[in-house]
Design a protein around this motif. Structure first.
Motif, PDB file in Angstrom:
ATOM      1  N   ILE A 631       1.819  27.558  91.558  1.00  0.00           N
ATOM      2  CA  ILE A 631       2.413  28.839  91.944  1.00  0.00           C
ATOM      3  C   ILE A 631       2.218  29.871  90.828  1.00  0.00           C
ATOM      4  O   ILE A 631       1.811  31.021  91.085  1.00  0.00           O
ATOM      5  N   ASP A 632       2.483  29.470  89.600  1.00  0.00           N
ATOM      6  CA  ASP A 632       2.319  30.392  88.468  1.00  0.00           C
ATOM      7  C   ASP A 632       0.867  30.824  88.319  1.00  0.00           C
ATOM      8  O   ASP A 632       0.583  32.006  88.045  1.00  0.00           O
ATOM      9  N   ASN A 633      -0.070  29.878  88.495  1.00  0.00           N
ATOM     10  CA  ASN A 633      -1.490  30.227  88.375  1.00  0.00           C
ATOM     11  C   ASN A 633      -1.922  31.188  89.477  1.00  0.00           C
ATOM     12  O   ASN A 633      -2.711  32.115  89.238  1.00  0.00           O
ATOM     13  N   ALA A 634      -1.419  30.974  90.697  1.00  0.00           N
ATOM     14  CA  ALA A 634      -1.788  31.856  91.803  1.00  0.00           C
ATOM     15  C   ALA A 634      -1.238  33.267  91.587  1.00  0.00           C
ATOM     16  O   ALA A 634      -1.933  34.265  91.852  1.00  0.00           O
ATOM     17  N   ILE A 635      -0.005  33.355  91.101  1.00  0.00           N
ATOM     18  CA  ILE A 635       0.573  34.675  90.832  1.00  0.00           C
ATOM     19  C   ILE A 635      -0.188  35.372  89.707  1.00  0.00           C
ATOM     20  O   ILE A 635      -0.486  36.577  89.779  1.00  0.00           O
ATOM     21  N   ALA A 636      -0.535  34.614  88.655  1.00  0.00           N
ATOM     22  CA  ALA A 636      -1.288  35.205  87.549  1.00  0.00           C
ATOM     23  C   ALA A 636      -2.659  35.694  88.020  1.00  0.00           C
ATOM     24  O   ALA A 636      -3.125  36.770  87.594  1.00  0.00           O
ATOM     25  N   ALA A 637      -3.301  34.929  88.906  1.00  0.00           N
ATOM     26  CA  ALA A 637      -4.601  35.359  89.419  1.00  0.00           C
ATOM     27  C   ALA A 637      -4.469  36.620  90.267  1.00  0.00           C
ATOM     28  O   ALA A 637      -5.328  37.520  90.205  1.00  0.00           O
ATOM     29  N   SER A 638      -3.397  36.711  91.061  1.00  0.00           N
ATOM     30  CA  SER A 638      -3.190  37.913  91.882  1.00  0.00           C
ATOM     31  C   SER A 638      -2.905  39.134  91.014  1.00  0.00           C
ATOM     32  O   SER A 638      -3.375  40.244  91.305  1.00  0.00           O
ATOM     33  N   VAL A 639      -2.128  38.926  89.944  1.00  0.00           N
ATOM     34  CA  VAL A 639      -1.850  40.026  89.026  1.00  0.00           C
ATOM     35  C   VAL A 639      -3.133  40.510  88.362  1.00  0.00           C
ATOM     36  O   VAL A 639      -3.383  41.718  88.235  1.00  0.00           O
ATOM     37  N   ALA A 640      -3.989  39.568  87.944  1.00  0.00           N
ATOM     38  CA  ALA A 640      -5.250  39.954  87.305  1.00  0.00           C
ATOM     39  C   ALA A 640      -6.163  40.678  88.283  1.00  0.00           C
ATOM     40  O   ALA A 640      -6.853  41.644  87.924  1.00  0.00           O
ATOM     41  N   GLU A 641      -6.167  40.212  89.540  1.00  0.00           N
ATOM     42  CA  GLU A 641      -7.019  40.852  90.539  1.00  0.00           C
ATOM     43  C   GLU A 641      -6.530  42.254  90.879  1.00  0.00           C
ATOM     44  O   GLU A 641      -7.332  43.177  91.074  1.00  0.00           O
ATOM     45  N   ALA A 642      -5.194  42.406  90.938  1.00  0.00           N
ATOM     46  CA  ALA A 642      -4.638  43.721  91.260  1.00  0.00           C
ATOM     47  C   ALA A 642      -4.670  44.668  90.073  1.00  0.00           C
ATOM     48  O   ALA A 642      -4.524  45.882  90.240  1.00  0.00           O
ATOM     49  N   GLY A 643      -4.818  44.149  88.888  1.00  0.00           N
ATOM     50  CA  GLY A 643      -4.832  44.987  87.702  1.00  0.00           C
ATOM     51  C   GLY A 643      -3.472  45.478  87.286  1.00  0.00           C
ATOM     52  O   GLY A 643      -3.361  46.427  86.501  1.00  0.00           O
ATOM     53  N   GLY A 644      -2.426  44.856  87.788  1.00  0.00           N
ATOM     54  CA  GLY A 644      -1.061  45.249  87.452  1.00  0.00           C
ATOM     55  C   GLY A 644      -0.076  44.383  88.207  1.00  0.00           C
ATOM     56  O   GLY A 644      -0.454  43.436  88.914  1.00  0.00           O
ATOM     57  N   PRO A 645       1.221  44.666  88.086  1.00  0.00           N
ATOM     58  CA  PRO A 645       2.238  43.846  88.746  1.00  0.00           C
ATOM     59  C   PRO A 645       2.069  43.862  90.267  1.00  0.00           C
ATOM     60  O   PRO A 645       1.582  44.828  90.856  1.00  0.00           O
ATOM     61  N   ILE A 646       2.490  42.763  90.902  1.00  0.00           N
ATOM     62  CA  ILE A 646       2.460  42.661  92.363  1.00  0.00           C
ATOM     63  C   ILE A 646       3.892  42.649  92.871  1.00  0.00           C
ATOM     64  O   ILE A 646       4.836  42.345  92.136  1.00  0.00           O
ATOM     65  N   GLY A 647       4.073  42.940  94.137  1.00  0.00           N
ATOM     66  CA  GLY A 647       5.393  43.058  94.717  1.00  0.00           C
ATOM     67  C   GLY A 647       6.073  41.720  94.941  1.00  0.00           C
ATOM     68  O   GLY A 647       5.436  40.656  94.948  1.00  0.00           O
ATOM     69  N   ALA A 648       7.387  41.802  95.157  1.00  0.00           N
ATOM     70  CA  ALA A 648       8.174  40.587  95.394  1.00  0.00           C
ATOM     71  C   ALA A 648       7.756  39.894  96.681  1.00  0.00           C
ATOM     72  O   ALA A 648       7.776  38.656  96.770  1.00  0.00           O
ATOM     73  N   ALA A 649       7.379  40.671  97.708  1.00  0.00           N
ATOM     74  CA  ALA A 649       6.967  40.069  98.981  1.00  0.00           C
ATOM     75  C   ALA A 649       5.699  39.239  98.813  1.00  0.00           C
ATOM     76  O   ALA A 649       5.581  38.135  99.360  1.00  0.00           O
ATOM     77  N   GLN A 650       4.743  39.750  98.040  1.00  0.00           N
ATOM     78  CA  GLN A 650       3.511  38.999  97.816  1.00  0.00           C
ATOM     79  C   GLN A 650       3.778  37.750  96.982  1.00  0.00           C
ATOM     80  O   GLN A 650       3.197  36.690  97.236  1.00  0.00           O
ATOM     81  N   ARG A 651       4.661  37.862  96.006  1.00  0.00           N
ATOM     82  CA  ARG A 651       5.037  36.688  95.219  1.00  0.00           C
ATOM     83  C   ARG A 651       5.686  35.624  96.107  1.00  0.00           C
ATOM     84  O   ARG A 651       5.370  34.427  95.997  1.00  0.00           O
ATOM     85  N   ALA A 652       6.589  36.046  96.978  1.00  0.00           N
ATOM     86  CA  ALA A 652       7.257  35.096  97.873  1.00  0.00           C
ATOM     87  C   ALA A 652       6.256  34.448  98.827  1.00  0.00           C
ATOM     88  O   ALA A 652       6.368  33.259  99.144  1.00  0.00           O
ATOM     89  N   LEU A 653       5.268  35.221  99.288  1.00  0.00           N
ATOM     90  CA  LEU A 653       4.249  34.674 100.181  1.00  0.00           C
ATOM     91  C   LEU A 653       3.428  33.607  99.474  1.00  0.00           C
ATOM     92  O   LEU A 653       3.171  32.525 100.031  1.00  0.00           O
TER      93      LEU A 653
END
Length: 732
Positions: A631-653
């Motif tokens: 879960i932590d790796n997936a969130i970190a990858a999404s943050v890197a892809e987005a170039g910044g913080p991601i929303g709570a809904a995407q984290r929960a998904l």
């Protein structure tokens, strides 16, 4: 080279020095004794120098150096597994001379992994037009539907039915096993058998009635497996009789001589006399409305049966045959059998844990002066008398056969003494009792139970009459049947019933290589679980994860003591005071309400590392545990892809998506199944290779399965012919 004893070395001194030494209290003799011991070490080392020149006799550390002479590349070490590089180094030159052949690949797979193997060249079973100069009459385009025996191994190792060409790669797919291809002209398949054939030698069979019997003394349905026979030559490809595969009804019917008899897969005895193979008939004895299919068959008169057995005809009449179902582990006699019925047979199991006839010699030690009492014997026909004899001064009670002991035992050690109740090496005794087996001891006493199977009642550790508790209790190679006993269908007889209950305080409990049901442990008890399976034993088995596996004596809401879990599988919820260490383990639990499936009262103590822990658990800090790591790796990858913080809904998904996928998948969860608690090949790769040494998490971490497979893939690169592709498949 003959070693010189300390006395002989002392006699080499001049007599004047020996006389003076005697006057001084023989200090010189003591010095000579020390020198003699060190000289013996040097002498043994000199002898070993010659042995280290040969791969058959060299020390383990010298094998890679001998291999270096012939260009042998060492593989990853597999600690704790019965796999080494000695056999491969010894055979390297022979392998290179026959490099690329199917026989070499098969032998190489056995040497590298330690698992029985079978190699299939898929071009031989790929549908193709035949060349008129090389006609293969047995290579049919379509199978013969009149012969169901040849259709049984379909899609498995001995599938000889022609298939259309499959152009997909045969290489191992890490996540989606179904996308691999098999049948193509350049493909080679290596089929491996991971299950170990576990022997049961002349064990008492369960009598259903006068005619019907079960092989397993615990009364559970068991699939019989073959005891591998040696191959005729190193240049031959293995056949079913050379591998520990399941025995089917049709295979037994076709060739009973391959599977039945001395040194074979199974044998039936009546009053210690073996039933001849000519009287064995394969049969489907599954349940129907009236009992078993095809049983009882029409009986033959007793006088005619005696005449048949005395004459031992090659073809006895049909109503004189003993019908055997190797799939369910059942057999039926033609007439009522009043004699004692025993059987020798083999069943598969992933590892040598729990009670069994496998080699446990390294644990069966005896200290100098420690008394050993064998049982049963003329002096001690029952276990309780042997235990009472040994208890005052401590010692060992050793069970010497694989019988069933129906006793309500009370095991008690005197203060400061060590009491050991164990099975001898190569036997598997069963303690069958409806009442709890009580264990108690005085202050500083130690109790060890080793190599036993306990059925029918729980094991209870309680204070003795003076209110004292033993210092430690060790359970080693023990099976406390989850659910206390098995039903005729293999389900737990008492679902979720406690297998081990501790009501005393201040105890050190050690569980090593055991299989147990639910544990109820006092909060002052420190427990260590190593290489073991703890099963909450619900019915059906898939509900075990929601049941309570480890807790205090009161059950729900009552916490167990400090719990250390190393390379073990716990199926069910856990409530403990603390977790000093959880490593390389699987805690497979889920909660049906809002409570945590795994909970520690003290989160500040201990840690969890390289383990599967449900993400909603309340535990100490976790290090590289699943599914949290994914879960932590997936969130970190999404943050890197987005170039910044991601929303709570995407984290929960991301959290919910990974948590649903990242959970253990077992081949079987029933304790009577041959692949009990074995991780399925469809389990997430993060769990199958997520341990600290990149091995699998859980009780079978000791097998080092991922390392064995990795070593085999390394060797295939060296020995596979150019242009060919190889795939690894597991039969069990």
């Amino acid at each position: 080279m003959n070693r010189i004893s300390p006395e002989a070395l002392y006699r080499l001194l001049p007599a004047v020095h020996r006389l003076r030494d005697a006057d001084e209290g023989e200090p010189l003799r003591a010095i000579i004794s020390v020198l003699s011991r060190e000289g013996a070490v040097v002498e043994e080392n000199i002898e070993q120098l010659l042995d280290n020149l040969f791969i058959e006799t060299c020390a383990d550390w010298a094998a890679p150096y001998i291999g270096g002479i012939i260009g042998y590349r060492a593989l990853y070490p597999v600690e704790g597994a019965n796999v080494g590089n000695r056999a491969e180094v010894a055979n390297t030159i022979g392998y290179r001379r026959r490099k690329g052949t199917a026989t070499v690949l098969e032998a190489l797979a056995r040497d590298v992994t330690g698992w029985p193997a079978h190699v299939v060249e898929f071009f031989q079973v790929t549908a193709s037009c035949q060349h008129m100069n090389h006609i293969r009459p047995t290579h049919h385009m379509v199978p013969d539907l009149h012969d169901p025996l040849k259709l049984e191994p379909l899609s498995r190792a001995f599938d000889r039915v022609s298939h259309l060409a499959d152009v997909r790669s045969i290489q191992q797919a890490p996540r989606r096993k179904s996308v691999r291809g098999r049948h193509n002209f350049t493909n080679i398949g290596l089929f491996l058998w991971r299950l170990i054939p576990m022997a049961h030698t002349r064990v008492p069979c369960v009598r259903v009635d006068d005619r019907r019997f079960l092989f397993d003394p615990l009364g559970a349905p068991r699939q019989l497996v073959n005891l591998p026979q040696p191959e005729e030559s190193i240049s031959s490809i293995s056949q079913p009789e050379h591998l520990p595969g399941d025995i089917s009804r049709r295979a037994l019917a076709a060739e009973p001589f391959l599977w039945y008899g001395p040194g074979r897969a199974f044998e039936i005895f009546v009053n210690d006399v073996a039933v001849p193979v000519t009287r064995i008939e394969a049969c489907d004895l599954s349940d129907d409305e009236l009992g078993w299919n095809h049983s009882p068959h029409s009986a033959i008169p007793a006088e005619d049966l005696a005449e048949i057995e005395g004459g031992n005809p090659l073809v006895p009449p049909a109503n004189a045959l003993v019908r055997v179902d190797p799939v369910l582990g059942r057999f039926a006699f033609p007439s009522g059998e009043p004699g004692e019925v025993r059987a020798s047979f083999h069943i598969g199991f992933p590892a040598r844990i729990g009670g069994g006839q496998y080699n446990r010699a390294t644990t069966l030690t005896q200290d100098p002066g420690q008394e050993l009492v064998s049982c049963p014997s003329p002096e001690h026909p029952d276990l309780q008398s042997a235990i009472d004899t040994i208890a005052p001064g401590g010692g060992i009670v050793e069970i010497t056969n694989s019988d069933i002991f129906s006793e309500a035992l009370a095991i008690s050690a005197e203060a400061g003494m060590e009491l050991i109740l164990r099975a001898a090496n190569g036997v598997r005794p069963t303690l069958r009792t409806a009442a709890p087996i009580t264990v108690s001891g005085g202050a500083e006493s130690r109790i060890i139970l080793d190599g036993l199977v306990i059925e029918g009642g729980p094991l209870t550790i309680q204070p003795n009459g003076e209110g004292e508790s033993p210092k430690s209790v060790t359970l080693r190679h023990l099976t406390l049947i989850p659910g206390l006993a098995f039903t005729a269908s293999g389900e737990p007889q008492s679902p979720e019933a406690t297998s081990l209950e501790i009501t005393t305080s201040g105890l050190e409990l050690i569980i090593e290589r055991c299989i147990t049901g639910p544990l109820r442990i006092d909060q002052t008890t420190n427990t260590e679980i190593h290489d073991s399976i703890v099963d909450a034993a619900a019915n059906p088995a898939r509900d075990s994860a929601a049941s309570l596996a480890v807790a205090g004596p009161a059950g729900e809401g009552d916490a167990a003591g400090a719990l250390t879990i190393i390379a073990s599988t716990v199926i069910g919820r856990i409530l403990a005071r603390s977790f000093p260490l959880v490593s390389n383990a699987i805690l497979h639990a889920r909660s049906t309400d809002d409570s945590a499936p795994v909970r520690a009262l003290r989160r500040q103590q201990g840690c969890m590392r390289f383990s599967f822990v449900p993400d909603t658990s309340i535990t100490p800090r976790r290090y590289r545990c699943q599914p949290q790591l994914a879960i932590d790796n997936a969130i970190a990858a999404s943050v890197a892809e987005a170039g910044g913080p991601i929303g709570a809904a995407q984290r929960a998904l991301l959290h919910s998506r990974i948590a649903r996928r990242m959970r253990p998948v077992f081949t079987a969860q029933s304790a009577c199944h041959s692949a009990y608690a074995q991780l399925s090949r469809t389990a997430p790769i993060e769990i199958r290779t997520g341990a600290s040494d990149e091995g699998e998490m859980g009780a079978y971490h000791l097998l080092a399965a991922p390392q064995r497979e990795a070593n085999l893939r390394i060797r295939l690169e060296e020995y596979l012919r150019l242009g060919l592709e190889a795939g690894i498949f597991y039969e069990k």
